[in-house]
Scaffold this motif. Sequence first.
Motif, PDB file in Angstrom:
ATOM      1  N   CYS A  98       0.839  -1.210   0.000  1.00 14.47           N
ATOM      2  CA  CYS A  98       0.000   0.000   0.000  1.00 14.47           C
ATOM      3  C   CYS A  98       0.871   1.256   0.000  1.00 14.47           C
ATOM      4  CB  CYS A  98      -0.920   0.004   1.216  1.00 14.47           C
ATOM      5  SG  CYS A  98      -2.202   1.281   1.137  1.00 14.47           S
ATOM      6  N   ARG A  99       0.479   2.249  -0.814  1.00 13.81           N
ATOM      7  CA  ARG A  99       1.294   3.452  -0.993  1.00 13.81           C
ATOM      8  C   ARG A  99       0.970   4.556   0.015  1.00 13.81           C
ATOM      9  NH1 ARG A  99       5.439   1.750  -3.312  1.00 13.81           N
ATOM     10  NH2 ARG A  99       6.023   3.929  -3.630  1.00 13.81           N
ATOM     11  N   VAL A 100       0.024   4.334   0.905  1.00 13.75           N
ATOM     12  CA  VAL A 100      -0.263   5.363   1.902  1.00 13.75           C
ATOM     13  C   VAL A 100       0.889   5.443   2.890  1.00 13.75           C
ATOM     14  CG1 VAL A 100      -2.741   4.993   1.672  1.00 13.75           C
ATOM     15  CG2 VAL A 100      -1.478   3.783   3.452  1.00 13.75           C
ATOM     16  N   ARG A 101       0.895   6.492   3.693  1.00 16.43           N
ATOM     17  CA  ARG A 101       1.975   6.668   4.666  1.00 16.43           C
ATOM     18  C   ARG A 101       2.023   5.488   5.630  1.00 16.43           C
ATOM     19  NH1 ARG A 101       1.956  11.843   8.563  1.00 16.43           N
ATOM     20  NH2 ARG A 101       0.361  10.569   9.588  1.00 16.43           N
ATOM     21  N   THR A 102       3.208   4.979   5.871  1.00 13.24           N
ATOM     22  CA  THR A 102       3.371   3.816   6.748  1.00 13.24           C
ATOM     23  C   THR A 102       2.943   4.155   8.167  1.00 13.24           C
ATOM     24  OG1 THR A 102       5.273   3.109   5.415  1.00 13.24           O
ATOM     25  CG2 THR A 102       4.997   2.083   7.580  1.00 13.24           C
ATOM     26  N   PRO A 103       2.041   3.358   8.739  1.00  7.88           N
ATOM     27  CA  PRO A 103       1.593   3.632  10.113  1.00  7.88           C
ATOM     28  C   PRO A 103       2.682   3.332  11.133  1.00  7.88           C
ATOM     29  CG  PRO A 103       0.692   1.558   9.331  1.00  7.88           C
ATOM     30  CD  PRO A 103       1.396   2.179   8.157  1.00  7.88           C
ATOM     31  N   ARG A 104       2.488   3.840  12.327  1.00 10.14           N
ATOM     32  CA  ARG A 104       3.424   3.543  13.417  1.00 10.14           C
ATOM     33  C   ARG A 104       3.379   2.063  13.743  1.00 10.14           C
ATOM     34  NH1 ARG A 104       1.723   7.043  18.337  1.00 10.14           N
ATOM     35  NH2 ARG A 104       3.265   5.608  19.270  1.00 10.14           N
ATOM     36  N   ARG A 105       4.508   1.555  14.169  1.00 15.09           N
ATOM     37  CA  ARG A 105       4.602   0.129  14.496  1.00 15.09           C
ATOM     38  C   ARG A 105       3.586  -0.256  15.560  1.00 15.09           C
ATOM     39  NH1 ARG A 105       3.749  -3.770  16.104  1.00 15.09           N
ATOM     40  NH2 ARG A 105       4.974  -5.592  16.715  1.00 15.09           N
ATOM     41  N   ASP A 106       3.366   0.573  16.555  1.00 20.40           N
ATOM     42  CA  ASP A 106       2.450   0.249  17.642  1.00 20.40           C
ATOM     43  C   ASP A 106       1.002   0.135  17.175  1.00 20.40           C
ATOM     44  OD1 ASP A 106       4.606   0.286  19.317  1.00 20.40           O
ATOM     45  OD2 ASP A 106       4.202   2.275  20.159  1.00 20.40           O
ATOM     46  N   ASN A 107       0.696   0.691  16.006  1.00 22.88           N
ATOM     47  CA  ASN A 107      -0.670   0.668  15.489  1.00 22.88           C
ATOM     48  C   ASN A 107      -0.914  -0.472  14.504  1.00 22.88           C
ATOM     49  OD1 ASN A 107      -1.354   2.940  16.954  1.00 22.88           O
ATOM     50  ND2 ASN A 107      -0.857   4.360  15.298  1.00 22.88           N
ATOM     51  N   CYS A 108       0.070  -1.344  14.329  1.00 27.84           N
ATOM     52  CA  CYS A 108      -0.034  -2.396  13.314  1.00 27.84           C
ATOM     53  C   CYS A 108      -0.313  -3.758  13.932  1.00 27.84           C
ATOM     54  CB  CYS A 108       1.261  -2.477  12.499  1.00 27.84           C
ATOM     55  SG  CYS A 108       1.598  -1.034  11.480  1.00 27.84           S
ATOM     56  N   ARG A 109      -1.233  -4.479  13.310  1.00 26.30           N
ATOM     57  CA  ARG A 109      -1.446  -5.894  13.597  1.00 26.30           C
ATOM     58  C   ARG A 109      -1.359  -6.640  12.276  1.00 26.30           C
ATOM     59  NH1 ARG A 109      -6.813  -7.116  16.636  1.00 26.30           N
ATOM     60  NH2 ARG A 109      -5.908  -9.197  16.532  1.00 26.30           N
ATOM     61  N   PHE A 110      -0.726  -7.788  12.287  1.00 29.85           N
ATOM     62  CA  PHE A 110      -0.467  -8.515  11.050  1.00 29.85           C
ATOM     63  C   PHE A 110      -1.293  -9.793  10.999  1.00 29.85           C
ATOM     64  CE2 PHE A 110       3.208  -5.878  11.914  1.00 29.85           C
ATOM     65  CZ  PHE A 110       3.354  -5.224  10.704  1.00 29.85           C
ATOM     66  N   PHE A 111      -1.887 -10.041   9.824  1.00 26.59           N
ATOM     67  CA  PHE A 111      -2.796 -11.169   9.646  1.00 26.59           C
ATOM     68  C   PHE A 111      -2.375 -11.988   8.429  1.00 26.59           C
ATOM     69  CE2 PHE A 111      -5.123  -7.709  11.641  1.00 26.59           C
ATOM     70  CZ  PHE A 111      -5.712  -8.334  12.734  1.00 26.59           C
ATOM     71  N   ALA A 112      -2.577 -13.299   8.522  1.00 30.68           N
ATOM     72  CA  ALA A 112      -2.172 -14.193   7.437  1.00 30.68           C
ATOM     73  C   ALA A 112      -3.147 -14.179   6.271  1.00 30.68           C
ATOM     74  CB  ALA A 112      -2.037 -15.621   7.965  1.00 30.68           C
ATOM     75  N   SER A 113      -4.339 -13.639   6.471  1.00 36.52           N
ATOM     76  CA  SER A 113      -5.322 -13.608   5.387  1.00 36.52           C
ATOM     77  C   SER A 113      -6.267 -12.432   5.586  1.00 36.52           C
ATOM     78  CB  SER A 113      -6.130 -14.907   5.337  1.00 36.52           C
ATOM     79  OG  SER A 113      -6.983 -15.009   6.474  1.00 36.52           O
ATOM     80  N   ALA A 114      -6.948 -12.086   4.505  1.00 35.15           N
ATOM     81  CA  ALA A 114      -7.959 -11.035   4.591  1.00 35.15           C
ATOM     82  C   ALA A 114      -9.092 -11.459   5.519  1.00 35.15           C
ATOM     83  CB  ALA A 114      -8.496 -10.722   3.193  1.00 35.15           C
ATOM     84  N   ALA A 115      -9.404 -12.752   5.500  1.00 29.01           N
ATOM     85  CA  ALA A 115     -10.482 -13.241   6.364  1.00 29.01           C
ATOM     86  C   ALA A 115     -10.157 -13.019   7.832  1.00 29.01           C
ATOM     87  CB  ALA A 115     -10.731 -14.722   6.087  1.00 29.01           C
TER      88      ALA A 115
END
Length: 502
Positions: free
Chosen positions: A44-61
Motif C-alpha cells: 500500500c502506498r499510503v503513509r506507513t503507520p506507526r509500528r504500535d498501530n499495526c497488527r499482522f494477519f495471514a489472510s484477509a479473512a
Amino acid sequence: MDASDSPALDPEHCYPALQARDARFDGLWFVGVTSTGIYCRPVCRVRTPRRDNCRFFASAAQAEAAQFRPCLKCRPEMAPAAPLRWSVMDASRTLARQAAALLEGGESESVEDLARRLGISDRHLRRIFAAEHGVSPLQYLQTRRLLLAKQLLADSAQPITEVAAAAGFRSLRRFNAAFVEQYRLQPSALRRGAPPVATACGEPALRLAYRPPYAVEALLEFLAARAIPGIETVDLAQRTVSRSLRIRHGGRVHAGRVVVRFDTAQPVLLLSPCAAVWGTAASLIPLVRRWLDLDAEPAAIDTRLGDLAETTPGLRLAGCTDRFELAVRAVLGQQVTVAAARTLGARFVQRFGTSLDAGQAAPGVDRLFPLPETIAQAPVEAIAELGIIRRRAEALIALARAWPRLRYAGEAGGQAEFEAAHAELVALPGIGPWTAAYMLMRGWSWPDVFPPGDVVLRKQLAELPAGTMPQDWQPYRSYAVLQLWRQAAMASRPIKDKDKDK
C-alpha cells in the motif's frame, strides 16, 4: 486465534517489509491499522503507520474477523493469493488449504458440501480449518464473497443486483446488510470514484495483481507458439491473450470468451470477460489466476533455481482453462514439433469443436474446444483422417471415454493424489510417463514435475555444470523445465533467422 501472534507473522519481520513496501509479501499477509480500523496489503502506498498501530494477519479473512475494513486504495481483493503448498507430512494442513482453495474457486457453497468433497466430517473440517486459517469456513467464505463484490463494484458498471448475484449472495437485501455490517459502507458508495477501465470486448476489466517480477514476454511467447486458431489468439505487442472457454459455475456450464491484458505500468492483469461469463466471476478469477500463474512467488522460485533463472527471472508456469483440452494437446504433441501439434490441434477443433455464439466471437476466437463426450463417440477414422496417427486417435477416444472419472479431471490433491493420477493416466492406451507428467504439470499447475525422457531437457542438462541434477531444483522442477525449454528455444532462434535469409 490471533494471527498477529503467529510465529510466521513476527511483527519484527513484517514491519520492515511494510516500510519497504516489499512486493514479495503481497497477498501473503495483511496489516491492520488500529488507529483507522483499515487493513492493507504490504505494498500500500499510503503513509506507513506507526509500528504500535499495526497488527499482522495471514489472510484477509482474519483481518475482517478482527473487525478491520479493506483499504480503498490498495484494494486487498486484488492481491495475489498465497500459493498452495502440498505437504506429505501434515495431512490436516493440506486438507485445510485445499478447502480454502475450493472456497476461493467457488467450488463449494456450504461447509457440509465442502466436507463431503474432501471426504471428512463437518466437525473435523471446522477444526482443521480454524487451526490453519484462524477463522471458520463460513467466515472465510463470507470474506471471499464480500471482497469479490467490492472488486466488481469498483471495476465494473454492472447493476448492484448482478454484482450481488455474481458474488454468491442469494438476495440483494442480504448482500446490502452484509456489506454495510462488515464495511460500514453502502455498496453504491464504491461507484463514486473513477469509471471502470475501458475493455477490449465491451465488458469490465477486473484487476488482478501479481508479485513481480513476471516474465510477460516469455509467457506470451509460450502461449503464442501453442495457440490453436479459433480457440486462442496472442498479441505480443499489446500484451493480450483472447480465448474461448467453458466454465462450470453454480451447477451450470457457461461458454464465452475472455481477454486478458498485462498492464505496462503496474503488476496487474486486466481480465475482461464477455457478458456470457461475467456472472461466473467467483469461479473465473481463480481459474485465470491459476492459468497464468498469478499467485507464484517468483523470488522463492528464482532463488531455488539459482543461475538457471538468471536469463529469464520471473518465468511462470502456464496452466490451462480446460484440463481435457490440455490433455488432448499433450497427446497431439507426442513426438512432433510444437508447430506440428498446433496444426493438428487446429484441424481437430475445426472438425469436432462448436461455434461460439455470434455475440461472443471475435477475429481468431470463434470456436469452443470439443467436449469429451463428442470425442468419446467419434469413429477412429474420423480422427485419423485429420493426419493424426491411428494410435493417437485411439488414445484420444480412450481418454474421452474415461472422462470425467479420471482423478486428473478433478482438482489437484496432495502428493499421493498426484502419484495416483499419474499412474491412472499412464494406464490409459497411448499415454506414457512424459505425456502424463506434462498433463499434470500444466493441467494441475503442479510446480515440481520433471518429464522423463525429454530429449531437449537431457541436452540442456548436459550443458550445465557437471553434477547438476533435476533434484537440485525441488520443489520447483516445473519452473526449471520451462527455463531449460526456453533456453533451448532462444538458442535456436539465430539458426532460424539465417535460414530465412537463404
